[in-house]
Design a protein around this motif. Structure first.
Motif, mmCIF file in Angstrom:
data_model
loop_
_atom_site.group_PDB
_atom_site.id
_atom_site.type_symbol
_atom_site.label_atom_id
_atom_site.label_comp_id
_atom_site.label_asym_id
_atom_site.label_seq_id
_atom_site.Cartn_x
_atom_site.Cartn_y
_atom_site.Cartn_z
ATOM 1 N N ARG A 1 28.083 -5.767 37.824
ATOM 2 C CA ARG A 1 27.887 -6.484 36.674
ATOM 3 C C ARG A 1 28.991 -7.560 36.847
ATOM 4 O O ARG A 1 29.093 -8.740 36.242
ATOM 5 C CB ARG A 1 27.718 -5.988 35.267
ATOM 6 C CG ARG A 1 26.656 -4.906 34.983
ATOM 7 C CD ARG A 1 26.635 -4.684 33.646
ATOM 8 N NE ARG A 1 26.672 -5.510 32.783
ATOM 9 C CZ ARG A 1 25.667 -6.236 32.135
ATOM 10 N NH1 ARG A 1 24.468 -6.017 32.607
ATOM 11 N NH2 ARG A 1 25.610 -7.138 31.233
ATOM 12 N N PHE B 1 28.214 -10.977 34.671
ATOM 13 C CA PHE B 1 27.838 -10.536 33.341
ATOM 14 C C PHE B 1 29.263 -9.852 32.709
ATOM 15 O O PHE B 1 29.254 -9.735 31.249
ATOM 16 C CB PHE B 1 26.752 -9.375 33.210
ATOM 17 C CG PHE B 1 25.528 -10.055 34.042
ATOM 18 C CD1 PHE B 1 25.005 -11.108 33.726
ATOM 19 C CD2 PHE B 1 24.724 -9.140 34.840
ATOM 20 C CE1 PHE B 1 23.844 -11.749 34.188
ATOM 21 C CE2 PHE B 1 23.501 -9.671 35.378
ATOM 22 C CZ PHE B 1 23.183 -10.919 35.096
ATOM 23 N N PRO C 1 27.081 -16.643 35.619
ATOM 24 C CA PRO C 1 25.950 -15.942 36.128
ATOM 25 C C PRO C 1 25.115 -16.921 37.015
ATOM 26 O O PRO C 1 24.554 -16.880 38.001
ATOM 27 C CB PRO C 1 25.160 -14.956 35.328
ATOM 28 C CG PRO C 1 26.364 -14.960 34.210
ATOM 29 C CD PRO C 1 27.191 -16.198 34.160
ATOM 30 N N TYR C 2 24.746 -17.962 36.219
ATOM 31 C CA TYR C 2 23.592 -18.948 36.769
ATOM 32 C C TYR C 2 23.774 -19.768 37.844
ATOM 33 O O TYR C 2 22.957 -20.489 38.302
ATOM 34 C CB TYR C 2 22.782 -19.632 35.586
ATOM 35 C CG TYR C 2 23.566 -20.754 34.691
ATOM 36 C CD1 TYR C 2 23.534 -21.842 35.264
ATOM 37 C CD2 TYR C 2 24.465 -20.306 33.730
ATOM 38 C CE1 TYR C 2 24.493 -23.044 34.683
ATOM 39 C CE2 TYR C 2 25.238 -21.294 32.981
ATOM 40 C CZ TYR C 2 25.130 -22.636 33.598
ATOM 41 O OH TYR C 2 25.814 -23.484 32.894
ATOM 42 N N LEU D 1 23.117 -15.215 43.138
ATOM 43 C CA LEU D 1 22.719 -13.810 43.417
ATOM 44 C C LEU D 1 21.604 -13.204 43.053
ATOM 45 O O LEU D 1 20.872 -13.642 41.999
ATOM 46 C CB LEU D 1 23.956 -12.998 42.867
ATOM 47 C CG LEU D 1 25.419 -13.439 42.960
ATOM 48 C CD1 LEU D 1 26.366 -12.674 42.239
ATOM 49 C CD2 LEU D 1 25.875 -13.011 44.553
ATOM 50 N N ILE E 1 19.379 -10.193 41.649
ATOM 51 C CA ILE E 1 19.633 -9.048 41.029
ATOM 52 C C ILE E 1 18.277 -8.157 40.724
ATOM 53 O O ILE E 1 17.301 -8.687 40.240
ATOM 54 C CB ILE E 1 20.645 -8.986 39.760
ATOM 55 C CG1 ILE E 1 21.575 -9.898 40.125
ATOM 56 C CG2 ILE E 1 20.595 -7.636 39.201
ATOM 57 C CD1 ILE E 1 22.385 -10.134 38.817
ATOM 58 N N PHE F 1 17.238 -5.216 38.471
ATOM 59 C CA PHE F 1 17.721 -4.262 37.247
ATOM 60 C C PHE F 1 17.081 -2.913 37.358
ATOM 61 O O PHE F 1 15.697 -2.702 38.205
ATOM 62 C CB PHE F 1 17.531 -5.104 36.001
ATOM 63 C CG PHE F 1 18.324 -6.164 35.974
ATOM 64 C CD1 PHE F 1 19.479 -6.046 35.353
ATOM 65 C CD2 PHE F 1 17.886 -7.494 36.264
ATOM 66 C CE1 PHE F 1 20.248 -7.399 35.160
ATOM 67 C CE2 PHE F 1 18.478 -8.553 36.250
ATOM 68 C CZ PHE F 1 19.627 -8.419 35.775
ATOM 69 N N ASP G 1 15.559 -1.616 35.170
ATOM 70 C CA ASP G 1 14.173 -1.321 34.306
ATOM 71 C C ASP G 1 13.430 -2.519 34.826
ATOM 72 O O ASP G 1 12.616 -2.855 34.126
ATOM 73 C CB ASP G 1 14.568 -1.279 32.816
ATOM 74 C CG ASP G 1 15.182 -2.687 32.574
ATOM 75 O OD1 ASP G 1 15.576 -3.645 33.395
ATOM 76 O OD2 ASP G 1 15.331 -2.687 31.027
ATOM 77 N N ASP H 1 20.060 -11.434 31.029
ATOM 78 C CA ASP H 1 20.760 -11.408 32.284
ATOM 79 C C ASP H 1 19.879 -11.755 33.644
ATOM 80 O O ASP H 1 20.336 -12.361 34.466
ATOM 81 C CB ASP H 1 21.213 -10.093 32.442
ATOM 82 C CG ASP H 1 22.392 -9.646 31.435
ATOM 83 O OD1 ASP H 1 22.972 -10.781 30.861
ATOM 84 O OD2 ASP H 1 22.715 -8.594 31.351
ATOM 85 N N ALA I 1 19.340 -15.579 33.610
ATOM 86 C CA ALA I 1 20.907 -16.079 34.034
ATOM 87 C C ALA I 1 20.806 -15.939 35.532
ATOM 88 O O ALA I 1 21.241 -16.852 36.105
ATOM 89 C CB ALA I 1 21.671 -15.636 33.231
ATOM 90 N N SER I 2 20.824 -14.662 35.994
ATOM 91 C CA SER I 2 20.819 -14.542 37.302
ATOM 92 C C SER I 2 20.052 -15.376 38.261
ATOM 93 O O SER I 2 20.445 -15.629 39.432
ATOM 94 C CB SER I 2 20.944 -13.025 37.593
ATOM 95 O OG SER I 2 19.481 -12.739 37.767
ATOM 96 N N GLY J 1 19.408 -18.444 37.642
ATOM 97 C CA GLY J 1 19.896 -19.598 37.962
ATOM 98 C C GLY J 1 19.304 -20.331 36.541
ATOM 99 O O GLY J 1 19.461 -21.518 36.287
ATOM 100 N N ALA J 2 19.109 -19.868 35.262
ATOM 101 C CA ALA J 2 18.907 -20.362 34.100
ATOM 102 C C ALA J 2 20.202 -20.470 33.345
ATOM 103 O O ALA J 2 20.693 -19.433 33.070
ATOM 104 C CB ALA J 2 17.774 -19.411 33.308
ATOM 105 N N PRO J 3 20.508 -21.765 32.919
ATOM 106 C CA PRO J 3 21.511 -22.005 31.995
ATOM 107 C C PRO J 3 21.234 -21.403 30.450
ATOM 108 O O PRO J 3 20.028 -21.501 30.281
ATOM 109 C CB PRO J 3 21.869 -23.534 32.267
ATOM 110 C CG PRO J 3 20.429 -24.010 32.733
ATOM 111 C CD PRO J 3 19.852 -23.078 33.589
#
Lengths: 361, 265
Positions: free
Chosen positions: A46, A51, A71-72, A76, A78, A80, A82, B162, B165-166, B168-170
């Motif tokens: 994380r 995060f 993060p955005y 990367l 990811i 998860f 789930d 999350d 966001a990961s 690429g969404a602001p």
């Protein structure tokens, strides 16, 4: 190195979650973070994803400090635990999400989504919703969604945890295949030691927020740095010995029951020291090895034999209440016949197959 | 679906009858041509609707009811929505404590809350005003609506934020793409409950009414003190129509099944 973690630390209230972890990963490597739950492996993931912030230390990706990047902006991929697919979007829309955020044209979106779905072998499912897919299929969608953006690093957070054994093994092979096809640097988090050993180029073993060892699967299994690593990876005989004599390359040490054992010398060990030595069960045999390999021998009584199909584990009682576990392969069983409970027996292991462990405070 | 036995069927039928029967008495009464409450009505007419709309206190009351219910619905849905969103991101004791505190007002009779509101609003010099009435209705609906929205968010998956966001969404796009689609159903269900509760509230209205802030239920109570006639029926039908129109709007916006908690499997 491509990805560098430098002296990362993190506390929650007064609990240390990450304790001064440093490691580096080369471009294109497949690295596994292995550890029991609460070891900090997901927290580190994380942190890389952005995060979670570390209290101290820094992360460098492709030569750039990414600590301050949200993060955005990290680019990367990811997957998860789930899967976290968007339930209101079709497979197509889920996979296209990252491309849409990057304002990629509709035509290119369609082309790249099709490519990604083909890579994960899920073409033809574009119009389905996530709740119309099986667990394994969702897994593939999550993977396609992560790789379609051509991420700098692919982060996989226990992605196989929810799958049954057979599907797990299938996906392990799939993940390796995809990794080889794309060459993307991959970090895989798991608590399953077998999974870590079969899949990774290198394994980082974590416990209590500390990095215990990082190395190739063979290296960490055969030459573990700490007793935790030895015990966590497969079965281990951890012998407590008292050193009686140090020679150039050999240390003579005594089991509590008095049997003398030889161990290859590593580091600084002096007479009178207490040392801990690892011997893997598969190196302990009921029969003397062929040729003149130097061996340790111990007299034991067989307490129990548990049969596993491909072989059997023998629980043995040695002198001075030392318990040993030996793994006897099916071939040995066939050649020498079965051992039975209560039988007195001499066991052998090559001197080179024992490793002195350091202990962490 | 489970098989339903005959006993269960009979119990369900009786329960439904008790729930629905009063409506089928009130509706015919509204169209009665009698001057008093006689059931069944001797003949049919729209005279009681005409009488309703000829009374300035009722027409004004209806307008005040609509305005205050709309305003309190917006406020309550916003406050309860933001609160529930916060609570689903909490864990353990903190989560239970916050949920519990927000439910405490449900244990206190509306009468008591009404009296308390009366004194509180007097201090703010808001007693008997429209803002005062709206505040009272917000107070009344908040715990209920919070509960409904929280229940609807039970399956809320914070990881989707999350994930977005990961990819690429602001933050703003995370909200639009990952948060809103997950919460609209709950918010709509909450809004429906808030609107209907505010419209129908009588107890709180009696405490907080004033010149320019007497909603229809309070005006009707005042009228019924003097006499009881089929006007009650016609008001009931008007209320029913407003609720139905509101539910239709919600249905158009996001789907009826979602609001009523019925999901197609």
């Amino acid at each position: 190195m491509y990805l560098e973690l430098n002296h990362l630390s993190k506390r929650y209230d007064n609990v240390v979650a990450i304790d001064d972890v440093s490691l580096s990963i080369a471009q294109g490597e497949f690295v596994t973070f292995l550890g029991p739950s609460g070891s900090g492996k997901s927290t580190i993931l994380r942190m890389i994803a952005g995060f979670t912030r570390s209290d101290s230390g820094y992360i460098k990706l492709n030569g750039e400090l990414i600590q301050e990047k949200p993060p955005y902006k990290r680019n990367l991929g990811i997957v998860f635990q789930d899967y976290s697919l968007f339930p209101h979007m079709t497979v197509q829309q889920n996979v296209a999400f990252g491309l849409r955020m990057r304002k990629v044209s509709k035509e290119e979106q369609a082309r790249r989504v099709a490519d990604a779905l083909e890579t994960v072998r899920l073409s033809g499912y574009e119009k389905r919703l996530p709740n119309q897919l099986s667990g394994g299929q969702r897994q593939r969608v999550a993977l396609a969604r992560a790789i379609v953006i051509e991420p700098l690093v692919l982060l996989l957070d226990e992605p196989l945890g929810a799958l049954d054994r057979k599907l797990r093994e299938e996906m392990q092979i799939e993940l390796r295949r995809i990794h080889e096809a794309l060459g993307v640097t991959t970090i895989f988090v798991t608590h399953d030691q077998e999974e870590a050993l079969t899949m990774s180029d290198r394994v980082a073993i974590l416990s209590g927020g500390q990095l215990h060892q990082m190395g190739t699967p063979y290296g960490v299994y055969e030459r573990p740095a700490t007793d935790f690593v030895a015990d966590f990876l497969g079965r281990a005989n951890l012998l407590q010995l008292a050193v009686v004599a140090c020679e150039d390359s050999l240390i003579k040490a005594k089991l509590p029951g008095g049997s003398l054992i030889s161990v290859p010398a590593i580091g600084e060990v002096a007479t009178q020291d207490d040392i801990q030595v690892l011997v893997r069960p598969e190196h302990i045999s009921f029969y003397p090895p062929a040729g003149d390999t130097p061996c340790n021998t111990v007299e034991c009584a067989v307490e129990r034999i548990s049969y596993h199909g491909s072989g059997a584990y023998a629980i043995l009682n040695g002198p001075g209440d030392v318990q040993l576990i030996a793994y006897i392969s099916a071939r040995e069983l066939a050649e020498h016949g079965e051992a039975h409970q209560g039988q007195r027996i001499t066991v052998y292991w090559p001197i080179s197959a024992s490793t002195i462990l350091s202990r962490r405070a | 679906m489970k098989k339903v036995g005959p006993g269960m069927l009979i119990v369900s039928a009786i329960a439904l009858l008790f729930l629905v029967a009063p409506i089928f008495v009130a509706i015919p009464l509204a169209f009665s041509n009698a001057r008093t409450l006689i059931f069944p009505p001797p003949g049919w007419s729209l005279m009681w609707f005409e009488a309703f709309f000829k009374r300035p206190d009722f027409v004004k009351g209806l307008r005040i009811s609509l305005v205050s219910a709309t305003a309190s619905t917006i406020l309550v849905t916003l406050i309860a929505g933001i609160t529930a969103y916060g609570v689903v991101h909490m864990h353990g004791t903190k989560k239970r404590l916050v949920s519990l505190l927000l439910n405490v007002p449900l244990l206190i009779p509306v009468l008591v809350i009404g009296i308390a509101m009366l004194f509180f609003l007097a201090r703010l010099r808001l007693s008997g005003t429209l803002p005062g009435l709206i505040l009272g209705q917000v107070m009344l609906c908040l715990p209920l609506v919070f509960l409904i929205i929280l229940a609807a968010l039970e399956n809320y998956n914070p990881n989707l934020e999350d994930a977005a966001a990961s990819l690429g969404a602001p933050p703003l796009l995370v909200f639009r793409e990952a948060v809103l689609p997950q919460v609209t159903t709950g918010l709509a269900a909450g809004a429906a409950l808030a609107f209907i509760t505010s419209m129908a509230d009588t107890t709180m209205s009696l405490f907080l009414r004033g010149p320019g802030a007497t909603p229809l239920p309070a005006a009707m109570i005042a009228y019924m003190r003097a006499r009881i006639d089929p006007m009650i029926g016609s008001s009931a039908v008007i209320f029913l129509c407003i609720s139905i129109v509101f539910l239709i709007i919600i249905n158009r916006l996001i789907g009826f099944e979602a609001v009523m908690g019925v999901r197609e499997e």
